[in-house]
Design an enzyme around this catalytic site. Structure first.
Site, PDB file in Angstrom:
ATOM      1  N   HIS A 101      16.994  32.305 -76.197  1.00 55.65           N
ATOM      2  CA  HIS A 101      17.462  33.298 -75.016  1.00 55.65           C
ATOM      3  C   HIS A 101      16.117  33.471 -75.040  1.00 55.65           C
ATOM      4  O   HIS A 101      16.061  34.339 -73.514  1.00 55.65           O
ATOM      5  CB  HIS A 101      17.864  34.848 -76.025  1.00 55.65           C
ATOM      6  CG  HIS A 101      18.580  35.655 -74.508  1.00 55.65           C
ATOM      7  ND1 HIS A 101      17.818  35.565 -73.008  1.00 55.65           N
ATOM      8  CD2 HIS A 101      19.231  36.785 -74.748  1.00 55.65           C
ATOM      9  CE1 HIS A 101      19.277  36.471 -72.839  1.00 55.65           C
ATOM     10  NE2 HIS A 101      19.743  37.000 -73.641  1.00 55.65           N
ATOM     11  N   TYR A 115      21.084  51.114 -73.104  1.00 54.79           N
ATOM     12  CA  TYR A 115      21.014  50.317 -72.295  1.00 54.79           C
ATOM     13  C   TYR A 115      22.048  48.930 -71.490  1.00 54.79           C
ATOM     14  O   TYR A 115      23.340  48.827 -72.688  1.00 54.79           O
ATOM     15  CB  TYR A 115      19.663  49.354 -73.256  1.00 54.79           C
ATOM     16  CG  TYR A 115      19.533  48.170 -72.559  1.00 54.79           C
ATOM     17  CD1 TYR A 115      17.952  48.295 -71.629  1.00 54.79           C
ATOM     18  CD2 TYR A 115      20.163  46.464 -72.783  1.00 54.79           C
ATOM     19  CE1 TYR A 115      17.079  46.533 -71.714  1.00 54.79           C
ATOM     20  CE2 TYR A 115      20.025  45.568 -71.889  1.00 54.79           C
ATOM     21  CZ  TYR A 115      18.553  45.845 -71.255  1.00 54.79           C
ATOM     22  OH  TYR A 115      17.909  44.949 -70.832  1.00 54.79           O
ATOM     23  N   THR A 126      15.446  40.983 -65.783  1.00 51.38           N
ATOM     24  CA  THR A 126      17.020  41.945 -65.577  1.00 51.38           C
ATOM     25  C   THR A 126      15.249  42.623 -65.097  1.00 51.38           C
ATOM     26  O   THR A 126      14.473  42.766 -66.192  1.00 51.38           O
ATOM     27  CB  THR A 126      17.801  41.774 -66.529  1.00 51.38           C
ATOM     28  OG1 THR A 126      16.787  41.904 -68.287  1.00 51.38           O
ATOM     29  CG2 THR A 126      18.052  40.389 -67.195  1.00 51.38           C
TER      30      THR A 126
END
Length: 824
Positions: A374, A505, A518
């Protein structure tokens, strides 16, 4: 004979610190102070420069994208207090207000000025801090960082088993690779606005490489081979030529994969598990770094060459020998593999992984998914890849029936079966098995890594909800944003179980900015808290729906604001990192230069990256800055410290610890190509929730460390059913909150005695029609246009001849044992 090597780029910090301003006229083709003998991946490490500019459409808008804005300090502090309001009692709110007031009077303005100065000439003010937070994460990436996608089954009849499905996915993935390399991939857009495409240049042929000083991201931009894992054994073969054209047909690919499956089955799985080195990639990162040194230190061993082959592959294909029985088992298999110990030996699919790279996973029955590293890419990027790959598999099948069928790609590779074999260049399309030298030190380390991994898997559980009652169409018809509607469902289900509101979140995509990633949407608001309390109280339906409307409108407003990069989390994190740098510069020996390292035996929640944040994990400051303040200051007395050597009041505020401890970590990431997507919980007592809102259904995958996950799923399903009943009753003007029995008891019957009307009926209230509200598409990652997905037809693809393995020029030394195709 030449062997392809995999080189290491310089560190992220070093590369970004030397970056030129976007409009600089300095030639960046060979950066200053870089040895000219370094490879391209060393000269162009992740996040240092954009992809090489060629004529093409993929990166055409990059130079026009605005930079990520640095929010105003006052606005960020105000939002910080607002997101904490529903999570704190009045006394805690007063303490936070005092901490913010002091911060704005003392350290805040100076840190803001330092941040602006630091950001001058950089692509993004947060980018280096962002990558550092990922790369300095020391614990296992399994269940902490890597998310997964579970693809829908292939609708074409010819690809219903493992080998044919895997071959099809690999070919389509290679088409995607080719489109990126030739810059023919159409850029992403949001309502006509182009999005940053930088992440696509780092999607393939990258690897997370552990070192003693944190991980690095390395990339081989010329990679042309794939690595296949089967029963823990490693195989590789070339799939592209030097022009990034595909050199194998789908039939050729299936033949290679069948050869590999047959060869892997010759080794008993208990024996293969003892040499399944992929398990080492699940270790603590510093431990794994030391083991990589063991693999490469012996010059007489071929381990270093085997490791290079794995690291530099385009991606990893994992062929599992199991067939998970349920959706939850499938999700667990894609996220962390299965754990099954037989006679003391681990034979689960957890041994058939390599977590430092993107993995395409295919089960025995053809079920397929993706598990991805990621650091360099978010869920939105991998979602585009998964969507296009899934669509291409169908369109290629359609084209085998009708040559006029459309294609996703601007151009395609020449038909490998019709090419001159000499045109392939120096390639090897025959599978080779990598044979590792299992020295005692590696065997022992593998054993311990496997037992720790098995513990980690057993500590987590997964449950899914495939709610078919309604989806996006119904939600919008009732006037709600689908994403906000589902977010309120999570709030209500949790409150119904535990009677409290927790920090939640959700990522908002910021790719409208250059190198944007983000921003954090904090879904627990004053309005959502009022809604859940109203929903679970004894109130009429109208009041509950009105409270829901206010809560969803607030969530939508927050989403829009965060999509503009005007949230509070990223800005505060950058200020925190700037403070740490300032302390380091002033000689505070105990202050970390990056603030993101994690303890060897700690949990994800104690580190500088809040783990699974759905399709977009987001870095956050250490969980307990207040608790660690003593370690982040010098030993000098308070009177002798310079101002910045003391922890700024905002970061030592307990509220800052709370906002960075996520209990409900969520992400909306999907389109019709996906069945599920998910990730592990971001804290020991939290839930990880990945969800997909389709037209007429909602798919949810929930993980936790055995915190009544099934019960939470059941509560969520019950809420979806109940809120639909309330919305319909209000829509019909029957806002009484009556049960179904009472709804059937209309006034058409004449009962004995006086009918007592409810408050709404007495006042003659009538609910006005609700206008549909389209989702803004900013919360999570939304849908890509499914477009040609519906063109799935029912026939097999025309078989083509296999290209020759003949090569021209000097043949390189083949690494590993060559498999004999003639035997199959």
């Amino acid at each position: 004979m030449a062997v392809r090597t995999f080189t290491m780029p310089k560190s992220m910090d070093e590369s970004l610190a030397s970056q030129q301003p976007p409009n600089s006229h300095v030639d960046q083709s060979c950066p200053h102070n870089v040895d000219p003998t370094y490879s391209g991946s060393e000269r162009e490490p992740l996040a240092s420069h954009g992809p090489k500019r060629r004529s093409g459409i993929t990166y055409a808008a990059e130079d026009k994208l605005p930079k990520l804005p640095i929010p105003e300090l006052d606005d960020t502090c105000r939002k910080y207090q607002a997101v904490l309001a529903p999570l704190q009692n009045p006394r805690e709110q007063e303490d936070t207000a005092a901490a913010v007031h002091e911060f704005l009077k003392t350290d805040g303005p100076e840190l803001q000025a330092r941040l602006k100065k630091y950001a001058t000439g950089k692509t993004s003010y947060i980018e280096q801090f962002w990558y550092d937070s990922y790369l300095n994460f020391d614990n296992s990436v399994v269940l902490n960082l890597n998310p997964f996608f579970l693809l829908e089954d292939d609708p074409t009849p010819a690809r219903t088993n493992q080998v044919t499905r895997a071959a099809s996915l690999v070919i389509s993935s290679l088409c995607f690779v080719r489109a990126i390399r030739k810059e023919e991939l159409p850029p992403d857009t949001l309502k006509g606005t182009p999005l940053c495409m930088y992440q696509y240049s780092r999607l393939f042929s990258t690897a997370r490489i552990p070192t003693e000083n944190g991980c690095q991201i390395a990339q081989d931009s010329g990679s042309r081979h794939v690595v296949v894992l089967c029963k823990g054994q490693f195989y590789w073969f070339d799939v592209l030529d030097d022009n990034s054209d595909i050199i194998m047909t789908e039939k050729d690919m299936a033949l290679n994969l069948q050869v590999i499956v047959d060869d892997a089955e010759q080794t008993p799985i208990q024996d293969a598990a003892k040499g399944a080195l992929g398990v080492l990639s699940t270790e603590n990162r510093k431990v794994w770094a030391g083991l990589r040194d063991v693999l490469t230190r012996d010059e007489s061993s071929n381990n270093a060459e085997c490791l290079s082959i794995v690291d530099s592959a385009l991606f990893i294909l994992c062929l599992d020998y199991t067939e998970p029985r349920t959706g939850a088992e499938l999700c667990g298999n894609m996220l962390c593999g299965t754990s099954e110990v037989v006679k003391g030996v681990q034979i689960g699919t957890c041994t058939n992984r390599w977590y430092d790279k993107m993995q395409i996973i295919v089960c025995k029955n053809g079920s397929a998914g993706i598990n991805f590293e990621h650091t360099g890419v978010d869920g939105h990027t991998v979602l585009r890849m998964a969507s296009d790959v899934y669509t291409d598999t169908i369109l290629r099948f359609a084209k085998s029936i009708n040559g006029q069928a459309p294609s996703l790609w601007i151009s395609t590779s020449p038909d490998p079966s019709r090419r001159d074999p000499e045109s392939f260049g120096n390639v090897s399309t025959t599978p080779h098995k990598l044979e590792w030298d299992m020295v005692p030190e590696l065997s022992t380390a593998l054993r311990f890594a496997e037992t720790r991994l098995a513990d980690l898997i057993q500590q987590n559980e997964f449950e899914i909800l495939e709610f078919a009652g309604y989806g996006k169409n119904f939600i919008t018809s009732m006037g709600f944003s689908p994403d906000a509607f589902v977010q309120m469902a999570f709030q209500a289900a949790y409150y119904g179980l535990y009677g409290r509101v927790e920090n939640t979140y959700e990522p908002a995509m910021t790719k409208v900015f250059l190198h944007g990633r983000t921003e954090a949407i904090r879904a627990a608001t004053v309005e959502s808290t009022e809604f859940v309390k109203t929903f679970w109280a004894d109130h009429e339906a109208q009041r509950k729906v009105d409270a829901l409307k206010k809560a969803t409108q607030k969530h939508t407003a927050l989403t829009k604001e965060c999509a503009k990069a005007l949230g509070q989390d990223r800005h505060l994190y950058a200020l925190y990192c700037v403070w740490q740098r300032a302390v380091d510069e002033e000689g505070a020996e105990a202050a970390s230069s990056n603030g993101c390292s994690s303890p060897v035996d700690g949990s994800a929640s104690d580190t500088g990256v809040t783990s699974q944040r759905g399709g977009s994990i987001s870095p956050s400051p250490p969980q307990s800055p207040a608790k660690k303040s003593a370690n982040n200051t010098t030993s000098a007395s308070p009177s002798s410290r310079t101002p910045l050597q003391q922890m700024p009041s905002l970061f030592s505020d307990p509220g800052y610890d709370r906002i960075n401890t996520t209990i409900i970590s969520t992400s909306n990431c999907g389109n019709p190509a996906l069945r599920h997507f998910g990730f592990g919980p971001s804290s020991a007592d939290g839930f990880g929730i990945g969800y997909i809102i389709k037209d007429d259904s909602i798919s949810v995958c929930i993980s936790s460390k055995h915190r009544q996950t099934r019960r939470f799923v059941d509560s969520l399903e019950a809420y979806f059913a109940e809120i639909k009943r309330l919305l319909r009753s209000v829509k019909k003007g029957q806002g009484t909150g009556r049960s179904r029995v009472r709804e059937s008891d209309g006034e058409k019957k004449v009962g004995k005695g006086k009918v007592i009307k409810t408050e709404g009926q007495a006042k003659g209230e009538h609910q006005a029609p609700v206008e549909e509200e389209e989702d803004e598409g900013l919360g999570g990652y939304g849908f890509f246009d499914a477009g040609m997905l519906l063109q799935a037809l029912k026939a097999s693809q025309e078989e083509k001849e296999r290209p020759s393995d003949k090569v021209v020029g000097n043949a390189r030394r083949a690494i590993g044992k060559k498999l004999r195709l003639s035997e199959y």
